[in-house]
Design a protein around this motif. Structure first.
Motif, short mmCIF file in Angstrom:
data_model
loop_
_atom_site.label_atom_id
_atom_site.label_comp_id
_atom_site.label_asym_id
_atom_site.label_seq_id
_atom_site.Cartn_x
_atom_site.Cartn_y
_atom_site.Cartn_z
N TRP A 254 2.36 71.64 31.13
CA TRP A 254 3.27 70.50 30.96
C TRP A 254 2.70 69.46 29.99
N LEU A 255 1.39 69.26 30.05
CA LEU A 255 0.77 68.32 29.11
C LEU A 255 0.95 68.80 27.68
N ASN A 260 3.00 68.31 22.37
CA ASN A 260 3.66 68.92 21.21
C ASN A 260 4.95 68.20 20.84
N ASN A 261 5.52 67.50 21.82
CA ASN A 261 6.73 66.71 21.55
C ASN A 261 6.40 65.28 21.13
N GLY A 262 5.10 65.02 20.90
CA GLY A 262 4.70 63.74 20.33
C GLY A 262 4.26 62.67 21.30
N SER A 263 4.09 63.01 22.59
CA SER A 263 3.66 62.01 23.56
C SER A 263 2.21 61.62 23.35
N VAL A 264 1.98 60.36 23.02
CA VAL A 264 0.62 59.86 22.82
C VAL A 264 -0.18 59.96 24.12
N TYR A 289 -8.53 67.82 17.93
CA TYR A 289 -7.16 68.05 17.47
C TYR A 289 -6.19 67.08 18.17
N TRP A 290 -6.28 67.01 19.49
CA TRP A 290 -5.32 66.20 20.24
C TRP A 290 -5.66 64.71 20.16
N LEU A 291 -6.95 64.38 20.20
CA LEU A 291 -7.33 62.97 20.13
C LEU A 291 -6.98 62.38 18.77
N GLU A 292 -7.13 63.16 17.73
CA GLU A 292 -6.79 62.66 16.40
C GLU A 292 -5.30 62.40 16.28
N GLN A 297 -1.44 57.91 15.91
CA GLN A 297 -0.25 57.19 16.40
C GLN A 297 -0.61 55.79 16.90
N GLY A 298 -1.89 55.44 16.76
CA GLY A 298 -2.30 54.07 17.06
C GLY A 298 -2.87 53.83 18.43
N ASP A 299 -3.17 54.87 19.20
CA ASP A 299 -3.73 54.65 20.53
C ASP A 299 -5.19 54.23 20.43
N PRO A 300 -5.55 53.04 20.93
CA PRO A 300 -6.93 52.56 20.79
C PRO A 300 -7.96 53.37 21.55
N ASN A 301 -7.57 53.95 22.69
CA ASN A 301 -8.52 54.78 23.45
C ASN A 301 -8.84 56.06 22.68
N ALA A 302 -7.82 56.63 22.05
CA ALA A 302 -8.04 57.83 21.24
C ALA A 302 -8.87 57.49 20.00
#
Length: 387
Positions: A254-255, A260-264, A289-292, A297-302
């Motif tokens: 599910w993750l 893949n649908n763009g959920s940060v 790959y996923w963290l980048e 998309q601007g997530d500060p934790n990532a």
């Protein structure tokens, strides 16, 4: 949950800051510009403690406290502008104050900001009428009115919190309506589950209802709900009788769907799972790959995680320039740990020029946000005084 968070916050702030000063002392120091006493006076007006209850005065004194640097007033103004009567309600101001509070004290307002996202609340579009007006419209099955009443019942707007009423209003809405309705129901069911002991069968029933509501929203393309389903499986709280291993595998599926649908949120969660090897084989390439994707998309934790990846050379060659770049992006958004990491790089001249002034600026800024390491690096305690 919302009510408990606010009560605990107020008790911790008021009990730690004061030993019940007199009203004259509070008034005097508040008028002299003391931010802590301005906060305290604002709360006296809100509760009617020794003064006539007044929301206008509450807002006035919290605004003064904010100007003088009191972050707790920023936080409470965010809540007041969201949950008050129509005269004082202002979603745009609420978001502004909650985000400002988060920028100074990371995560303090996360729970409230989360509900803006879950309910998809928009300034000048949502909660623009009084509860009484929405109740009249709801009698004619007005969809916006029903949704608004569901939100108001949960967030204690113009009344006390009533999750059962929220469920009732959301359940009365058209089954073909926006996925946010099923999403809202899913979260209300989770709130009901959270009130029940872990070994109680009723808890599993509410979790099952939540999962089914989220799946319904997921089938309409809602990535927030896809991530919510994933979390239920990852925590083995889906209400299904499956093994921990199988539950975790379903959670990853599910993750990945949400990511893949763009959920940060999903991209960050998936990246961290692969990075830490938490119940899954560590895979630094997949982690990057996923963290980048989330970082871009601007997530500060990532962004902070990307800094760590390049600084330590996890799945990539060590690259201090890239590490500094990502730490800086996170620091700009208020990431206090990234401020400390970037400050250390300036102090050592790694990936950036050697600059003690910039290093100390970042350490002090992190310390102002309550970062213990930042304070230690500049010889301060967490309230800004020298050791």
């Amino acid at each position: 949950m919302i009510k408990r968070i606010l009560i605990v916050f107020l008790l911790s702030v008021c009990s730690s800051a004061f030993a019940k000063p007199s009203l004259d002392e509070v008034m005097t120091k508040a008028n002299q510009g003391d931010a802590e006493y301005q906060f305290y006076l604002a709360e006296k007006y809100r509760s009617g403690d020794e003064v006539e209850k007044s929301l206008d005065k509450t807002i006035e004194w919290h605004k003064k406290a904010v100007k003088n640097g009191n972050n707790n007033s920023d936080y409470l103004l965010g809540i007041i502008y969201l949950t008050s009567d129509l005269k004082h309600r202002d979603l745009a101001k609420s978001i502004t104050h909650l985000k400002a509070a988060n920028a100074k004290s990371p995560q303090i307002a996360n729970q409230w900001l989360k509900w803006f996202t879950i309910f998809d609340l928009k300034a000048k579009e949502d909660l623009i009428l009084s509860k009484a007006d929405y109740e009249k419209a709801a009698e004619k099955a007005d969809q916006q009115a029903l949704f608004s009443l569901g939100v108001m019942s949960y967030l204690s707007i113009e009344g006390t919190q009533d999750i059962d009423k929220s469920i009732k209003y959301f359940s009365q809405m058209d089954a073909t309506s926006s996925p946010k309705v099923d999403r809202a129901l899913g979260y209300m069911y989770l709130e009901k589950a959270s009130e029940i002991m872990f070994n109680d069968p009723d808890r599993a029933q509410w979790q099952t209802k939540a999962k089914n509501a989220f799946i319904k929203a997921s089938n309409k393309g809602d990535t927030l709900s896809q991530t919510a389903v994933a979390e239920l499986y990852l925590r083995d709280e889906s209400g299904e009788s499956v093994s921990m291993a199988k539950s975790f595998d379903k959670g990853i599926e599910w993750l990945e769907k949400a990511a893949n649908n763009g959920s940060v949120i999903a991209q960050l969660r998936l990246g961290m799972l692969y990075f830490n090897g938490d119940q899954i084989s560590a895979d630094k390439q997949k982690a990057k790959y996923w963290l980048e994707k989330a970082a871009l998309q601007g997530d500060p934790n990532a962004q902070q995680a990307m800094g760590v990846i390049y600084f330590l050379g996890q799945g990539v060659p060590i690259d201090y320039t890239q590490a500094a770049k990502w730490y800086e992006k996170a620091a700009i958004q208020g990431g206090d740990n990234s401020m400390v990491a970037l400050g250390r790089m300036y102090k050592a001249g790694l990936g950036v020029s050697h600059d003690l002034n910039k290093a100390n600026f970042l350490f002090n800024k992190a310390c102002d946000m309550g970062n213990r390491e930042g304070c230690m690096l500049v010889g301060r305690n967490r309230v800004g005084q020298a050791y």
